[in-house]
Write a protein that holds these residues in place. Structure first.
Motif, mmCIF file in Angstrom:
data_model
loop_
_atom_site.group_PDB
_atom_site.id
_atom_site.type_symbol
_atom_site.label_atom_id
_atom_site.label_comp_id
_atom_site.label_asym_id
_atom_site.label_seq_id
_atom_site.Cartn_x
_atom_site.Cartn_y
_atom_site.Cartn_z
ATOM 1 N N ARG A 5 -33.555 -30.369 8.583
ATOM 2 C CA ARG A 5 -34.917 -30.448 9.138
ATOM 3 C C ARG A 5 -35.873 -29.696 8.214
ATOM 4 O O ARG A 5 -35.756 -28.491 8.017
ATOM 5 C CB ARG A 5 -34.957 -29.876 10.555
ATOM 6 N N ILE A 6 -36.815 -30.444 7.659
ATOM 7 C CA ILE A 6 -37.607 -29.939 6.532
ATOM 8 C C ILE A 6 -39.082 -29.803 6.888
ATOM 9 O O ILE A 6 -39.666 -30.706 7.500
ATOM 10 C CB ILE A 6 -37.475 -30.916 5.332
ATOM 11 N N ALA A 7 -39.689 -28.678 6.445
ATOM 12 C CA ALA A 7 -41.151 -28.550 6.469
ATOM 13 C C ALA A 7 -41.625 -28.490 5.025
ATOM 14 O O ALA A 7 -41.087 -27.711 4.230
ATOM 15 C CB ALA A 7 -41.573 -27.288 7.200
ATOM 16 N N VAL A 8 -42.588 -29.320 4.683
ATOM 17 C CA VAL A 8 -43.201 -29.258 3.355
ATOM 18 C C VAL A 8 -44.499 -28.469 3.495
ATOM 19 O O VAL A 8 -45.274 -28.691 4.435
ATOM 20 C CB VAL A 8 -43.492 -30.673 2.802
ATOM 21 N N PHE A 9 -44.710 -27.520 2.558
ATOM 22 C CA PHE A 9 -45.948 -26.738 2.525
ATOM 23 C C PHE A 9 -46.752 -27.193 1.308
ATOM 24 O O PHE A 9 -46.221 -27.215 0.188
ATOM 25 C CB PHE A 9 -45.659 -25.245 2.338
ATOM 26 N N ALA A 10 -48.027 -27.524 1.493
ATOM 27 C CA ALA A 10 -48.844 -27.975 0.364
ATOM 28 C C ALA A 10 -50.307 -27.618 0.602
ATOM 29 O O ALA A 10 -50.750 -27.534 1.750
ATOM 30 C CB ALA A 10 -48.692 -29.483 0.188
ATOM 31 N N SER A 11 -51.041 -27.452 -0.501
ATOM 32 C CA SER A 11 -52.453 -27.058 -0.391
ATOM 33 C C SER A 11 -53.413 -28.089 -0.973
ATOM 34 O O SER A 11 -54.626 -27.923 -0.850
ATOM 35 C CB SER A 11 -52.703 -25.749 -1.162
ATOM 36 N N GLY A 12 -52.875 -29.113 -1.660
ATOM 37 C CA GLY A 12 -53.795 -29.939 -2.446
ATOM 38 C C GLY A 12 -53.622 -31.437 -2.266
ATOM 39 O O GLY A 12 -53.681 -31.965 -1.158
ATOM 40 N N GLN A 13 -53.393 -32.111 -3.383
ATOM 41 C CA GLN A 13 -53.327 -33.574 -3.399
ATOM 42 C C GLN A 13 -52.151 -34.115 -2.599
ATOM 43 O O GLN A 13 -52.246 -35.131 -1.931
ATOM 44 C CB GLN A 13 -53.198 -34.076 -4.843
ATOM 45 N N GLY A 14 -51.006 -33.464 -2.767
ATOM 46 C CA GLY A 14 -49.840 -33.910 -2.010
ATOM 47 C C GLY A 14 -49.108 -35.094 -2.618
ATOM 48 O O GLY A 14 -48.427 -35.832 -1.906
ATOM 49 N N SER A 15 -49.194 -35.257 -3.944
ATOM 50 C CA SER A 15 -48.458 -36.390 -4.520
ATOM 51 C C SER A 15 -46.951 -36.131 -4.468
ATOM 52 O O SER A 15 -46.164 -37.069 -4.291
ATOM 53 C CB SER A 15 -48.933 -36.709 -5.940
ATOM 54 N N ASN A 16 -46.520 -34.873 -4.577
ATOM 55 C CA ASN A 16 -45.090 -34.570 -4.416
ATOM 56 C C ASN A 16 -44.652 -34.776 -2.969
ATOM 57 O O ASN A 16 -43.556 -35.265 -2.717
ATOM 58 C CB ASN A 16 -44.772 -33.142 -4.863
ATOM 59 N N PHE A 17 -45.526 -34.411 -2.039
ATOM 60 C CA PHE A 17 -45.236 -34.661 -0.625
ATOM 61 C C PHE A 17 -45.013 -36.166 -0.422
ATOM 62 O O PHE A 17 -44.040 -36.588 0.208
ATOM 63 C CB PHE A 17 -46.404 -34.150 0.230
ATOM 64 N N VAL A 176 -41.924 -36.822 -13.662
ATOM 65 C CA VAL A 176 -40.605 -36.154 -13.648
ATOM 66 C C VAL A 176 -40.413 -35.433 -12.308
ATOM 67 O O VAL A 176 -39.333 -35.483 -11.705
ATOM 68 C CB VAL A 176 -40.484 -35.187 -14.844
ATOM 69 N N GLU A 177 -41.477 -34.787 -11.825
ATOM 70 C CA GLU A 177 -41.388 -34.090 -10.530
ATOM 71 C C GLU A 177 -40.988 -35.048 -9.404
ATOM 72 O O GLU A 177 -40.135 -34.712 -8.576
ATOM 73 C CB GLU A 177 -42.740 -33.444 -10.175
ATOM 74 N N TYR A 178 -41.601 -36.230 -9.400
ATOM 75 C CA TYR A 178 -41.361 -37.167 -8.289
ATOM 76 C C TYR A 178 -39.896 -37.621 -8.243
ATOM 77 O O TYR A 178 -39.395 -38.003 -7.199
ATOM 78 C CB TYR A 178 -42.264 -38.399 -8.391
ATOM 79 N N GLY A 179 -39.230 -37.594 -9.398
ATOM 80 C CA GLY A 179 -37.807 -37.937 -9.416
ATOM 81 C C GLY A 179 -36.929 -36.745 -9.074
ATOM 82 O O GLY A 179 -35.979 -36.859 -8.300
ATOM 83 N N LEU A 180 -37.280 -35.592 -9.656
ATOM 84 C CA LEU A 180 -36.404 -34.418 -9.529
ATOM 85 C C LEU A 180 -36.437 -33.785 -8.134
ATOM 86 O O LEU A 180 -35.390 -33.403 -7.591
ATOM 87 C CB LEU A 180 -36.803 -33.367 -10.581
ATOM 88 N N TYR A 181 -37.634 -33.664 -7.556
ATOM 89 C CA TYR A 181 -37.721 -32.902 -6.297
ATOM 90 C C TYR A 181 -36.911 -33.562 -5.164
ATOM 91 O O TYR A 181 -36.120 -32.883 -4.502
ATOM 92 C CB TYR A 181 -39.189 -32.680 -5.902
ATOM 93 N N PRO A 182 -37.068 -34.878 -4.960
ATOM 94 C CA PRO A 182 -36.256 -35.501 -3.901
ATOM 95 C C PRO A 182 -34.756 -35.347 -4.145
ATOM 96 O O PRO A 182 -33.994 -35.157 -3.195
ATOM 97 C CB PRO A 182 -36.668 -36.978 -3.963
ATOM 98 N N GLU A 183 -34.351 -35.371 -5.421
ATOM 99 C CA GLU A 183 -32.924 -35.209 -5.740
ATOM 100 C C GLU A 183 -32.415 -33.841 -5.251
ATOM 101 O O GLU A 183 -31.365 -33.736 -4.623
ATOM 102 C CB GLU A 183 -32.764 -35.226 -7.264
ATOM 103 N N VAL A 184 -33.196 -32.795 -5.563
ATOM 104 C CA VAL A 184 -32.788 -31.436 -5.186
ATOM 105 C C VAL A 184 -32.863 -31.257 -3.667
ATOM 106 O O VAL A 184 -31.960 -30.684 -3.060
ATOM 107 C CB VAL A 184 -33.668 -30.385 -5.903
ATOM 108 N N VAL A 185 -33.927 -31.767 -3.060
ATOM 109 C CA VAL A 185 -34.066 -31.626 -1.600
ATOM 110 C C VAL A 185 -32.911 -32.348 -0.906
ATOM 111 O O VAL A 185 -32.309 -31.825 0.041
ATOM 112 C CB VAL A 185 -35.443 -32.161 -1.126
ATOM 113 N N GLY A 186 -32.551 -33.516 -1.411
ATOM 114 C CA GLY A 186 -31.427 -34.263 -0.837
ATOM 115 C C GLY A 186 -30.124 -33.482 -0.970
ATOM 116 O O GLY A 186 -29.323 -33.420 -0.032
ATOM 117 N N ALA A 187 -29.921 -32.858 -2.125
ATOM 118 C CA ALA A 187 -28.697 -32.078 -2.356
ATOM 119 C C ALA A 187 -28.649 -30.864 -1.421
ATOM 120 O O ALA A 187 -27.607 -30.539 -0.846
ATOM 121 C CB ALA A 187 -28.622 -31.639 -3.814
#
Ligand code: GRF
Length: 205
Positions: A5-17, A176-187
């Motif tokens: 169960r995940i909470a994402v914290f963000a302050s700006g554009q949110g493209s990673n979100f 690169v972020e858009y590929g890497l972050y979901p991989e790590v969050v999934g792991a």
């Protein structure tokens, strides 16, 4: 508390979100489920993205609280009410205090647009360009009390081209972020990341 169960914290554009939400829809977050967006900037574009995606939001202005600690205490209460197990910082522009760090020790991660420990802090992409490095990149790391100082989980490099501007380099770093972050969050959501001192190990199965 469940890791999934995940909470994402963000302050700006949110493209990673948005990339994380998309990854969840595509089945690339493992058991991970983004249940909440927390923002310290209620007017930030990321808040609208969350509403459009049908994800609950907690939008609080720190200046409406007497202290940083009281602001974070309100967040912790909501996270615990929702049994959030993993906090994913994605462009959240604030340092975290022990009020949040203590109950979520080892369960908060961040993404930073450089190869840490180089270019910590603000404007990492501008810092890399000004320094003249030929190689920069992206780091995902656990969060501790410092500024981008927690144990590194994963890094990817990005070549700096001679004619790069802050905009062109940021664009490639973001991809690169858009590929890497979901991989790590999934792991992490699948319990495949182990932390031993400052060393992390990702098991690939
Ligand atoms: C990303 O570059 C991330 O590395 C940094 O903040 C930026 C957030 O961008 N921590 P966005 O809000 O996800 O578009």
């Amino acid at each position: 508390m469940q890791w999934s169960r995940i909470a994402v914290f963000a302050s700006g554009q949110g493209s990673n979100f948005a990339a994380l939400v998309e990854a969840q829809r595509a089945g690339r977050l493992g058991p991970g489920s983004i249940d909440l967006l927390v923002s310290d900037k209620p007017e930030a574009p990321v808040a609208q993205r969350a509403e459009e995606a049908g994800i609950s939001t907690l939008l609080l202005r720190p200046k409406d609280f007497a202290s940083r600690e009281l602001y974070e205490a309100e967040i912790v209460a909501e996270l615990q009410r929702r049994e959030i197990g993993l906090i994913v910082l994605a462009g959240y522009m604030r340092l975290i205090t022990p009020v949040l760090l203590t109950p979520y020790a080892g369960r908060i991660i961040n993404i930073h647009p450089s190869l840490l420990p180089a270019f910590a802090g603000k404007d990492a992409i501008g810092q890399a360009l000004d320094y003249g490095v030929k190689l920069t990149g992206v780091t995902v790391h656990f969060v501790d009390g410092g500024m981008d100082t927690g144990p590194v989980i994963a890094q990817r490099s990005v070549v700096v081209e001679d004619n790069d501007t802050a905009g062109s380099l940021a664009e490639r770093i973001h991809m690169v972020e858009y590929g890497l972050y979901p991989e790590v969050v999934g792991a992490l959501a699948s319990g495949r990341i182990e932390l031993d001192g400052r060393k992390t190990i990702i098991r690939h199965s």
